[in-house]
Enzyme design. Structure first.
Site, PDB file in Angstrom:
ATOM      1  N   HIS A  18      -0.235   4.474   0.203  1.00  0.00           N
ATOM      2  CA  HIS A  18      -0.974   5.636   0.711  1.00  0.00           C
ATOM      3  C   HIS A  18      -0.455   6.083   2.077  1.00  0.00           C
ATOM      4  CE1 HIS A  18      -3.700   3.506  -2.056  1.00  0.00           C
ATOM      5  NE2 HIS A  18      -3.958   4.735  -2.469  1.00  0.00           N
ATOM      6  N   ASP A  74       0.836  -1.201   0.000  1.00  0.00           N
ATOM      7  CA  ASP A  74       0.000   0.000   0.000  1.00  0.00           C
ATOM      8  C   ASP A  74       0.877   1.259   0.000  1.00  0.00           C
ATOM      9  OD1 ASP A  74      -1.845   2.038   0.469  1.00  0.00           O
ATOM     10  OD2 ASP A  74      -2.972   0.880   1.931  1.00  0.00           O
TER      11      ASP A  74
END
Length: 141
Positions: free
Chosen positions: A20, A18
């Site tokens: 983010h 991920d």
């Protein structure tokens, strides 16, 4: 005496694949504003990196973020790795968009608690909630 005044350390980061970082950056900032030392590992963090950073910094907690929906897969085995490294008492918190499933939140929370997480937060949880929970959990120790 100096040991009593030392800030408690929390390791933060975004697990797995991920990329983010906005959410965990906000959480890290909130922890620092609340008097904790935040070691923000950023994005794309492997479980071993969380464990190593927690051990090195003598962290009281690890805050894991995942927004891309694969958190359940990425988090499997993290509690065991912590225990294997001598971190059996480290608190594990996780939050974000943890699964791609549309199941009830209670089911998602239960799955992550079964993985050994102490606290599990749904999308949209305010950072002050996690900070308050951490303070309460540490006081109970």
């Amino acid at each position: 005496m100096e040991q009593q005044n030392k800030k408690k350390t929390v390791v933060t980061g975004v697990i797995g694949g991920d990329p983010h970082v906005l959410g965990i950056s906000i959480v890290s900032y909130a922890l620092e504003q609340a008097g904790f030392e935040a070691v923000n590992l950023g994005a794309l963090v492997a479980q071993e990196e969380f464990v190593s950073a927690a051990k090195e910094s003598k962290a009281c907690a690890i805050f894991v973020s995942s927004i891309y929906g694969m958190g359940y897969l990425d988090c499997q085995g993290l509690r065991q790795k912590c225990e294997d490294a001598g971190l059996k008492d480290v608190l594990l918190y996780v939050g974000g968009q943890l699964t791609t499933s549309v199941s009830e939140w209670q089911d998602t929370e239960e799955k992550f608690k079964d993985l050994g997480f102490d606290r599990v937060y749904p999308p949209g949880t305010r950072p002050d909630k996690a900070v308050a929970d951490l303070k309460a959990d540490l006081e109970r120790r």
